[in-house]
Design an enzyme around this catalytic site. Structure first.
Site, PDB file in Angstrom:
ATOM      1  N   ASN A  12     -31.452 107.211  56.686  1.00  0.00           N
ATOM      2  CA  ASN A  12     -30.424 106.484  55.946  1.00  0.00           C
ATOM      3  C   ASN A  12     -30.993 105.097  55.630  1.00  0.00           C
ATOM      4  O   ASN A  12     -31.043 104.247  56.510  1.00  0.00           O
ATOM      5  CB  ASN A  12     -29.167 106.394  56.831  1.00  0.00           C
ATOM      6  CG  ASN A  12     -28.081 105.540  56.218  1.00  0.00           C
ATOM      7  OD1 ASN A  12     -28.155 105.157  55.043  1.00  0.00           O
ATOM      8  ND2 ASN A  12     -27.074 105.227  57.011  1.00  0.00           N
ATOM      9  N   LYS A  14     -29.843 102.845  53.815  1.00  0.00           N
ATOM     10  CA  LYS A  14     -28.794 101.815  53.627  1.00  0.00           C
ATOM     11  C   LYS A  14     -29.110 100.977  52.388  1.00  0.00           C
ATOM     12  O   LYS A  14     -29.646 101.498  51.403  1.00  0.00           O
ATOM     13  CB  LYS A  14     -28.621 100.970  54.892  1.00  0.00           C
ATOM     14  CG  LYS A  14     -28.419 101.853  56.130  1.00  0.00           C
ATOM     15  CD  LYS A  14     -27.964 101.109  57.352  1.00  0.00           C
ATOM     16  CE  LYS A  14     -27.795 102.094  58.497  1.00  0.00           C
ATOM     17  NZ  LYS A  14     -27.266 101.493  59.710  1.00  0.00           N
ATOM     18  N   HIS A 100     -19.869 107.197  56.985  1.00  0.00           N
ATOM     19  CA  HIS A 100     -20.670 106.339  57.870  1.00  0.00           C
ATOM     20  C   HIS A 100     -19.786 105.183  58.351  1.00  0.00           C
ATOM     21  O   HIS A 100     -18.931 104.696  57.608  1.00  0.00           O
ATOM     22  CB  HIS A 100     -21.890 105.794  57.110  1.00  0.00           C
ATOM     23  CG  HIS A 100     -22.854 105.105  58.019  1.00  0.00           C
ATOM     24  ND1 HIS A 100     -22.652 103.818  58.450  1.00  0.00           N
ATOM     25  CD2 HIS A 100     -23.993 105.527  58.611  1.00  0.00           C
ATOM     26  CE1 HIS A 100     -23.638 103.481  59.273  1.00  0.00           C
ATOM     27  NE2 HIS A 100     -24.471 104.512  59.381  1.00  0.00           N
ATOM     28  N   GLU A 102     -20.272 102.161  58.591  1.00  0.00           N
ATOM     29  CA  GLU A 102     -20.312 100.965  57.716  1.00  0.00           C
ATOM     30  C   GLU A 102     -19.408 101.166  56.497  1.00  0.00           C
ATOM     31  O   GLU A 102     -18.829 100.212  55.987  1.00  0.00           O
ATOM     32  CB  GLU A 102     -21.768 100.667  57.325  1.00  0.00           C
ATOM     33  CG  GLU A 102     -22.528 100.086  58.519  1.00  0.00           C
ATOM     34  CD  GLU A 102     -24.026 100.380  58.548  1.00  0.00           C
ATOM     35  OE1 GLU A 102     -24.598 100.766  57.515  1.00  0.00           O
ATOM     36  OE2 GLU A 102     -24.614 100.223  59.648  1.00  0.00           O
ATOM     37  N   GLU A 170     -22.543 108.912  65.738  1.00  0.00           N
ATOM     38  CA  GLU A 170     -23.191 107.602  65.752  1.00  0.00           C
ATOM     39  C   GLU A 170     -22.271 106.585  66.419  1.00  0.00           C
ATOM     40  O   GLU A 170     -21.359 106.058  65.775  1.00  0.00           O
ATOM     41  CB  GLU A 170     -23.467 107.138  64.316  1.00  0.00           C
ATOM     42  CG  GLU A 170     -24.378 108.060  63.539  1.00  0.00           C
ATOM     43  CD  GLU A 170     -25.046 107.308  62.386  1.00  0.00           C
ATOM     44  OE1 GLU A 170     -26.281 107.258  62.373  1.00  0.00           O
ATOM     45  OE2 GLU A 170     -24.334 106.750  61.535  1.00  0.00           O
ATOM     46  N   GLY A 176     -28.184  99.926  64.833  1.00  0.00           N
ATOM     47  CA  GLY A 176     -28.929  98.714  64.490  1.00  0.00           C
ATOM     48  C   GLY A 176     -28.977  97.684  65.598  1.00  0.00           C
ATOM     49  O   GLY A 176     -29.376  96.544  65.381  1.00  0.00           O
ATOM     50  N   SER A 216     -29.951 103.548  66.711  1.00  0.00           N
ATOM     51  CA  SER A 216     -31.179 103.047  67.343  1.00  0.00           C
ATOM     52  C   SER A 216     -32.107 104.158  67.820  1.00  0.00           C
ATOM     53  O   SER A 216     -32.782 104.018  68.847  1.00  0.00           O
ATOM     54  CB  SER A 216     -30.852 102.069  68.477  1.00  0.00           C
ATOM     55  OG  SER A 216     -30.170 100.929  67.953  1.00  0.00           O
TER      56      SER A 216
HETATM   57  P1  PGA Z   1     -30.028 102.609  63.118  1.00  0.00           P
HETATM   58  O1  PGA Z   1     -28.920 103.162  62.076  1.00  0.00           O
HETATM   59  O2  PGA Z   1     -31.010 103.738  63.337  1.00  0.00           O
HETATM   60  O3  PGA Z   1     -30.654 101.434  62.430  1.00  0.00           O
HETATM   61  O4  PGA Z   1     -29.307 102.262  64.366  1.00  0.00           O
HETATM   62  C1  PGA Z   1     -28.450 104.474  62.147  1.00  0.00           C
HETATM   63  C2  PGA Z   1     -27.397 104.694  61.096  1.00  0.00           C
HETATM   64  O5  PGA Z   1     -26.575 103.794  60.874  1.00  0.00           O
HETATM   65  O6  PGA Z   1     -27.330 105.760  60.461  1.00  0.00           O
END
Ligand code: PGA
Length: 256
Positions: A12, A14, A100, A102, A170, A176, A216
């Site tokens: 992803n 983003k 997601h 976000e 997630e 992140g 992460s």
């Molecule tokens: P990350 O993001 O691996 O940077 O923690 C995962 C995601 O949001 O899909």
């Protein structure tokens, strides 16, 4: 990981990637994937819309799939700034991430909105990757399992199958942040997700459906996570922006 389910390693990207960088990253991944055409995992990249065409043309025929990070529910019409599932399919997408955290936060997407998106994606013969996960506060107050159950019940369409739907767990607090859920916690919640899917869709569909972990995930922790019996791959953000790391995560899948 069960050998009845093929692992999916999904990147992803983003809101990251200008044309030159995106093309270079896609090219490295395409070359790596082509070096192992028979490797038993699916690899997917979900770039921003602006570089979808660039990335799509670079990965064509490499075995790396193209996906999107969200979709509108309508096929076309007066929806300024939105992109429809028909357009995504037309752009070469095979998968679309929906719900997601976000998007749930930044765009107030509810479970029913996520369900409508997943249905629209499935309707176009693409695979919906439906994201769920609790916040830190919800985990600390012991509500993680309940929150995720409610999201699964509310976000997964009743016509979901193992072929048209993937679930991504997630935990919001792990995205992140460098914090990763413990393997025991991940396995507990993934097994519970599969149980909830079974109650909604039937045991056979639940047994075949892939459930990814995201938050992460890195080369250093991927092997242990992917080895868990109900973890079928990863949804990767930060580490998906470096070909070497993303490929190393893919190499953590058991060879069959
Ligand atoms: P990350 O993001 O691996 O940077 O923690 C995962 C995601 O949001 O899909």
């Amino acid at each position: 990981m069960s050998n009845q389910r093929r692992p999916l390693i999904a990147g992803n990207w983003k809101m990251n990637g200008l044309r030159a960088d995106a093309a270079a990253l896609a090219d490295e991944l395409a070359t790596l994937r082509k070096s192992q055409p028979d490797a038993a995992f699916d690899m997917l990249v979900c770039p921003p819309f602006t570089v979808m065409e660039t990335v799509g043309s670079v990965i064509e025929n490499s075995g790396v799939f193209l996906g999107a990070q969200t979709s509108h529910t309508a096929s076309n019409g007066a929806h300024t700034g939105d992109i429809s599932p028909v357009m995504l399919k037309n752009a070469g997408c095979a998968h679309v991430i929906v719900g997601h955290s976000e998007r749930r936060t930044d765009h107030a997407e509810s479970d029913s909105a996520v369900l409508a998106q997943a249905s629209a994606v499935i309707e176009q013969d693409m695979i919906a990757i439906i994201c769920v996960g609790e916040t830190e506060e919800q985990r600390e107050s012991g509500k993680a399992l309940d929150v995720v159950r409610t999201q699964i019940i509310g976000s997964v369409p009743s016509n979901a199958t193992a072929a048209n739907t993937v679930v991504a767990y997630e935990p919001v607090w792990a995205i992140g942040t460098g914090k990763v859920a413990t393997p025991d916690d991940v396995q507990e919640i993934h097994a519970d997700i599969r149980k909830t899917l079974a109650s909604k869709l039937g045991q056979d569909i639940a047994n075949g459906m892939r459930i990814l972990y995201g938050g992460s995930m890195k080369p250093a922790n991927a092997k242990e996570l992917i080895a868990l019996s109900d973890v079928d791959g990863g949804l990767i953000g930060g580490a998906a922006l470096k070909a070497e790391d993303f490929w190393a995560i893919a190499q953590s899948c058991p060879s069959q």
